[in-house]
Scaffold this motif. Structure first.
Motif, PDB file in Angstrom:
ATOM      1  N   LEU A  75      61.984  33.758  72.096  1.00 54.11           N
ATOM      2  CA  LEU A  75      61.190  33.979  70.886  1.00 54.11           C
ATOM      3  C   LEU A  75      59.771  33.465  71.043  1.00 54.11           C
ATOM      4  CD1 LEU A  75      63.734  33.111  68.034  1.00 54.11           C
ATOM      5  CD2 LEU A  75      63.064  35.368  68.864  1.00 54.11           C
ATOM      6  N   TYR A  76      59.618  32.291  71.655  1.00 57.55           N
ATOM      7  CA  TYR A  76      58.288  31.721  71.810  1.00 57.55           C
ATOM      8  C   TYR A  76      57.450  32.501  72.825  1.00 57.55           C
ATOM      9  CZ  TYR A  76      59.541  27.743  68.928  1.00 57.55           C
ATOM     10  OH  TYR A  76      59.903  26.946  67.876  1.00 57.55           O
ATOM     11  N   ILE A  77      58.117  33.129  73.791  1.00 61.42           N
ATOM     12  CA  ILE A  77      57.372  33.958  74.741  1.00 61.42           C
ATOM     13  C   ILE A  77      56.727  35.135  74.006  1.00 61.42           C
ATOM     14  CG2 ILE A  77      57.614  35.561  76.666  1.00 61.42           C
ATOM     15  CD1 ILE A  77      59.679  33.635  77.853  1.00 61.42           C
ATOM     16  N   PHE A  78      57.518  35.816  73.154  1.00 64.87           N
ATOM     17  CA  PHE A  78      56.950  36.927  72.374  1.00 64.87           C
ATOM     18  C   PHE A  78      55.976  36.419  71.319  1.00 64.87           C
ATOM     19  CE2 PHE A  78      60.757  39.035  74.030  1.00 64.87           C
ATOM     20  CZ  PHE A  78      60.229  40.257  74.401  1.00 64.87           C
ATOM     21  N   TYR A  79      56.320  35.304  70.693  1.00 66.47           N
ATOM     22  CA  TYR A  79      55.478  34.779  69.617  1.00 66.47           C
ATOM     23  C   TYR A  79      54.122  34.328  70.139  1.00 66.47           C
ATOM     24  CZ  TYR A  79      53.691  30.998  66.718  1.00 66.47           C
ATOM     25  OH  TYR A  79      52.872  30.154  66.025  1.00 66.47           O
ATOM     26  N   LEU A  80      54.109  33.574  71.229  1.00 61.78           N
ATOM     27  CA  LEU A  80      52.855  33.055  71.757  1.00 61.78           C
ATOM     28  C   LEU A  80      51.969  34.149  72.331  1.00 61.78           C
ATOM     29  CD1 LEU A  80      54.133  29.778  73.449  1.00 61.78           C
ATOM     30  CD2 LEU A  80      52.766  29.966  71.382  1.00 61.78           C
ATOM     31  N   ARG A  81      52.573  35.247  72.781  1.00 63.50           N
ATOM     32  CA  ARG A  81      51.783  36.342  73.334  1.00 63.50           C
ATOM     33  C   ARG A  81      51.180  37.210  72.245  1.00 63.50           C
ATOM     34  NH1 ARG A  81      54.819  39.719  77.804  1.00 63.50           N
ATOM     35  NH2 ARG A  81      52.814  40.793  77.650  1.00 63.50           N
ATOM     36  N   LEU A  82      51.888  37.386  71.134  1.00 62.11           N
ATOM     37  CA  LEU A  82      51.452  38.344  70.128  1.00 62.11           C
ATOM     38  C   LEU A  82      50.830  37.690  68.892  1.00 62.11           C
ATOM     39  CD1 LEU A  82      54.456  40.834  70.295  1.00 62.11           C
ATOM     40  CD2 LEU A  82      52.212  41.066  71.351  1.00 62.11           C
ATOM     41  N   THR A  83      51.425  36.639  68.398  1.00 61.32           N
ATOM     42  CA  THR A  83      50.932  36.020  67.161  1.00 61.32           C
ATOM     43  C   THR A  83      50.819  34.503  67.309  1.00 61.32           C
ATOM     44  OG1 THR A  83      53.207  35.932  66.335  1.00 61.32           O
ATOM     45  CG2 THR A  83      51.865  37.817  65.672  1.00 61.32           C
ATOM     46  N   PRO A  84      49.972  34.017  68.200  1.00 62.24           N
ATOM     47  CA  PRO A  84      49.893  32.565  68.415  1.00 62.24           C
ATOM     48  C   PRO A  84      49.303  31.799  67.244  1.00 62.24           C
ATOM     49  CG  PRO A  84      48.171  33.684  69.642  1.00 62.24           C
ATOM     50  CD  PRO A  84      49.041  34.748  69.071  1.00 62.24           C
ATOM     51  N   LYS A  85      48.532  32.468  66.374  1.00 57.61           N
ATOM     52  CA  LYS A  85      47.895  31.773  65.258  1.00 57.61           C
ATOM     53  C   LYS A  85      48.700  31.849  63.966  1.00 57.61           C
ATOM     54  CE  LYS A  85      43.218  32.493  67.035  1.00 57.61           C
ATOM     55  NZ  LYS A  85      41.852  33.029  66.748  1.00 57.61           N
ATOM     56  N   MET A  86      49.920  32.382  64.044  1.00 63.89           N
ATOM     57  CA  MET A  86      50.723  32.542  62.840  1.00 63.89           C
ATOM     58  C   MET A  86      51.932  31.629  62.849  1.00 63.89           C
ATOM     59  SD  MET A  86      50.460  36.640  62.198  1.00 63.89           S
ATOM     60  CE  MET A  86      48.862  37.441  62.086  1.00 63.89           C
ATOM     61  N   ALA A  87      51.698  30.386  63.255  1.00 62.01           N
ATOM     62  CA  ALA A  87      52.789  29.402  63.275  1.00 62.01           C
ATOM     63  C   ALA A  87      53.311  29.143  61.868  1.00 62.01           C
ATOM     64  CB  ALA A  87      52.298  28.106  63.905  1.00 62.01           C
ATOM     65  N   LEU A  88      52.439  29.304  60.876  1.00 60.20           N
ATOM     66  CA  LEU A  88      52.856  29.059  59.498  1.00 60.20           C
ATOM     67  C   LEU A  88      53.994  29.980  59.079  1.00 60.20           C
ATOM     68  CD1 LEU A  88      52.221  27.472  56.898  1.00 60.20           C
ATOM     69  CD2 LEU A  88      50.635  29.293  56.287  1.00 60.20           C
ATOM     70  N   LEU A  89      53.972  31.232  59.546  1.00 62.48           N
ATOM     71  CA  LEU A  89      55.018  32.177  59.162  1.00 62.48           C
ATOM     72  C   LEU A  89      56.368  31.807  59.752  1.00 62.48           C
ATOM     73  CD1 LEU A  89      53.155  35.599  59.431  1.00 62.48           C
ATOM     74  CD2 LEU A  89      53.823  34.382  57.366  1.00 62.48           C
ATOM     75  N   VAL A  90      56.354  31.264  60.965  1.00 58.21           N
ATOM     76  CA  VAL A  90      57.622  30.850  61.589  1.00 58.21           C
ATOM     77  C   VAL A  90      58.275  29.748  60.772  1.00 58.21           C
ATOM     78  CG1 VAL A  90      58.661  29.951  63.710  1.00 58.21           C
ATOM     79  CG2 VAL A  90      56.716  31.504  63.847  1.00 58.21           C
ATOM     80  N   LEU A  91      57.463  28.917  60.113  1.00 56.81           N
ATOM     81  CA  LEU A  91      58.003  27.834  59.293  1.00 56.81           C
ATOM     82  C   LEU A  91      58.350  28.312  57.883  1.00 56.81           C
ATOM     83  CD1 LEU A  91      55.500  25.018  60.318  1.00 56.81           C
ATOM     84  CD2 LEU A  91      57.812  25.363  61.183  1.00 56.81           C
ATOM     85  N   LEU A  92      57.494  29.179  57.317  1.00 57.20           N
ATOM     86  CA  LEU A  92      57.711  29.598  55.939  1.00 57.20           C
ATOM     87  C   LEU A  92      58.900  30.548  55.786  1.00 57.20           C
ATOM     88  CD1 LEU A  92      54.096  30.199  54.577  1.00 57.20           C
ATOM     89  CD2 LEU A  92      55.631  28.307  54.082  1.00 57.20           C
ATOM     90  N   THR A  93      59.180  31.347  56.808  1.00 64.41           N
ATOM     91  CA  THR A  93      60.264  32.329  56.690  1.00 64.41           C
ATOM     92  C   THR A  93      61.627  31.677  56.479  1.00 64.41           C
ATOM     93  OG1 THR A  93      59.015  33.909  58.042  1.00 64.41           O
ATOM     94  CG2 THR A  93      61.370  34.312  57.766  1.00 64.41           C
ATOM     95  N   PRO A  94      62.053  30.706  57.307  1.00 63.67           N
ATOM     96  CA  PRO A  94      63.338  30.044  57.010  1.00 63.67           C
ATOM     97  C   PRO A  94      63.336  29.325  55.669  1.00 63.67           C
ATOM     98  CG  PRO A  94      62.635  29.582  59.259  1.00 63.67           C
ATOM     99  CD  PRO A  94      61.477  30.207  58.564  1.00 63.67           C
TER     100      PRO A  94
END
Length: 347
Positions: free
Chosen positions: A99-118
């Motif tokens: 997940l972090y491989i795809f996340y860091l490549r495509l949306t590295p500045k959207m860490a807030l969404l990874v936290l807000l979604t759960p």
């Protein structure tokens, strides 16, 4: 309605004045909520299942970038997985890595969404996320949302099946069972597909030149989300609470209207359609003015607590008045004598 716009302006002024303080306070609160939810739902390791640990981690993460908070939450989840099941730990670590491989490549500045979604899933309002992303972000943000959704379903499976994972002694059996149960969950993929479609619908409609585009996009996104989830449930035999689905969609509409208030307030009654041309093109432009309400200024009038009082002596005033009258009489007499003298000399 003007009162709401005035309140919005004051909130924006306060945020502009104290941006750093508010951002750090919000990051601290977010970290506390994330770590507390993790401990509450998958708190298998007693050493970390403590409010003190959550507060200490939140204080540290508050002064660091949001990505550090995501990594700290990941480390906390892995620590609890280690206490629950070694097979669950290995699968979770591998999934997080992918997940972090795809996340860091495509949306590295959207860490807030990874936290807000759960967090939104735990609060039973997950449908707010795709509508908010479609309004203020781009469809690429759904990569981070999908990562957060998968994380939530992994945590839910471990919380509900912790006893079966601990009872299995075979490491391969634990890992295989965990992997199949999570990624063969039809509800997970129905939700992800619904979120993606909802985000695209909202993003496409809110960029149109029609009147009330944001409101139409919000309602259409909520309806599309309900239809996709309902059709997916019927087609794949998944049982979803329709009450929670409708209630969450209403909450998503309300959240979308709040976002519109802060990010897109325009007056469609004063919109203008313009047409002009150059050597190669004709241009048709629709201009919609923004709504701006000036914040009323308060005038503060200071009143002295002590006021000076002048004491007037009436007798003294009378004496001065008599002196002035006497002086006038003397002046008049001298003037008369001078005129008589001059008149006599001329004679």
């Amino acid at each position: 309605m003007d009162t709401i716009y005035v309140l919005r302006g004051r909130i924006q002024e306060v945020y502009a004045r104290y941006t750093k303080i508010i951002d750090k306070a919000g990051q601290f609160i977010l970290a506390v909520v994330v770590f507390t939810l993790i401990n509450h739902n998958v708190g298998f390791m007693d050493a970390f299942d403590s409010p003190v640990v959550a507060l200490a981690l939140a204080v540290i993460c508050a002064f660091l970038p949001l990505l550090v908070t995501v990594l700290a939450a990941t480390a906390l989840v892995l620590a609890h997985m280690f206490s629950a099941s070694l097979g669950a730990l290995l699968v979770t670590a591998a999934v997080f890595l992918i997940l972090y491989i795809f996340y860091l490549r495509l949306t590295p500045k959207m860490a807030l969404l990874v936290l807000l979604t759960p967090i939104a899933f735990f609060l039973k309002i997950p449908y707010v996320i795709p509508i908010a992303c479609g309004l203020v972000l781009s469809p690429v943000s759904m990569v981070a949302v999908a990562c957060g959704t998968i994380v939530f379903y992994m945590l839910e499976y471990v919380r509900e099946n912790a006893s079966s994972l601990e009872g299995s002694a075979d490491l391969l059996t634990q890992a295989t069972t965990y992997l199949k149960q999570v990624f063969q969950d039809k509800e997970l993929w129905i939700v992800i597909v619904a979120f993606i479609i909802c985000c695209f619908v909202v993003y496409t409609l809110r960029r149109q030149a029609m009147d009330h585009a944001w409101k139409i996009a919000i309602v259409a996104g909520a309806v599309a989300n309900i239809i996709v989830i309902a059709v997916g449930d019927i087609a794949f035999g998944v049982h979803t609470s329709y009450g929670a689905l409708i209630g969450g969609s209403i909450a998503a509409i309300a959240a979308g209207l709040i976002l519109e208030l802060f990010f897109f307030t325009v007056d469609y009654a004063r919109s203008e359609n313009l047409q002009y041309e150059d050597d190669e093109y004709y241009y048709y432009v629709k201009a919609v003015p923004k709504i701006s309400v000036s914040t009323p200024e308060k005038t503060v009038k200071r009143i002295n607590e002590r006021q000076e009082t002048e004491i007037i002596d009436a007798e003294e005033v009378r004496k001065k008045a008599r002196k002035r009258r006497d002086m006038k009489d003397v002046d008049k007499m001298l003037l008369t004598q001078s005129m008589e003298k001059d008149f006599g000399m001329k004679k």
